[in-house]
Design a protein around this motif. Structure first.
Motif, mmCIF file in Angstrom:
data_model
loop_
_atom_site.group_PDB
_atom_site.id
_atom_site.type_symbol
_atom_site.label_atom_id
_atom_site.label_comp_id
_atom_site.label_asym_id
_atom_site.label_seq_id
_atom_site.Cartn_x
_atom_site.Cartn_y
_atom_site.Cartn_z
ATOM 1 N N LYS A 143 0.827 -1.206 0.000
ATOM 2 C CA LYS A 143 0.000 0.000 0.000
ATOM 3 C C LYS A 143 0.863 1.258 0.000
ATOM 4 O O LYS A 143 0.573 2.213 -0.721
ATOM 5 N N LYS A 144 1.922 1.248 0.796
ATOM 6 C CA LYS A 144 2.806 2.410 0.874
ATOM 7 C C LYS A 144 3.478 2.669 -0.473
ATOM 8 O O LYS A 144 3.533 3.798 -0.946
ATOM 9 N N TYR A 189 2.426 1.798 -3.508
ATOM 10 C CA TYR A 189 1.455 2.263 -4.509
ATOM 11 C C TYR A 189 0.990 3.688 -4.224
ATOM 12 O O TYR A 189 0.755 4.449 -5.139
ATOM 13 N N THR A 190 0.881 4.031 -2.944
ATOM 14 C CA THR A 190 0.526 5.409 -2.590
ATOM 15 C C THR A 190 1.599 6.379 -3.085
ATOM 16 O O THR A 190 1.287 7.404 -3.686
ATOM 17 N N ILE A 191 2.852 6.027 -2.863
ATOM 18 C CA ILE A 191 3.962 6.883 -3.292
ATOM 19 C C ILE A 191 3.997 6.978 -4.821
ATOM 20 O O ILE A 191 4.125 8.063 -5.375
ATOM 21 N N HIS A 200 1.632 6.577 -6.975
ATOM 22 C CA HIS A 200 0.449 7.202 -7.575
ATOM 23 C C HIS A 200 0.245 8.645 -7.110
ATOM 24 O O HIS A 200 -0.753 9.255 -7.438
ATOM 25 N N SER A 201 1.207 9.181 -6.368
ATOM 26 C CA SER A 201 1.107 10.577 -5.901
ATOM 27 C C SER A 201 1.474 11.552 -6.993
ATOM 28 O O SER A 201 2.242 11.334 -7.834
#
Length: 72
Positions: A64-65, A67-69, A71-72
């Motif tokens: 999750k971390k 993909y969050t980074i 997709h930012s």
């Protein structure tokens, strides 16, 4: 090996074929991340390291971390 798997994923994607390409071990982690970003149908991430079923699996919080980074 990771590059071969990523090239295979790109080829299958161009052919409009669903696929799941997973790398194993430390070197395979990049394939797991790349795969989800570029066409894998699914991925697997255990809740914790005790639930790993194969080398190279990242736990769900790590995934999750990442993909969050990305997709930012």
């Amino acid at each position: 090996d990771a590059l071969v798997l990523m090239n295979l994923l790109e080829t299958l994607k161009e052919e409009k074929k669903q696929c799941i390409i997973l790398g194993m071990g430390e070197q395979g982690k990049i394939v797991r991340v790349y795969g989800m970003l570029y066409g894998n149908s699914i991925n697997f991430a255990p809740r914790n390291l005790d639930e790993q079923s194969a080398p190279g699996q990242m736990i769900i919080e790590e995934m999750k971390k990442i993909y969050t980074i990305l997709h930012s």
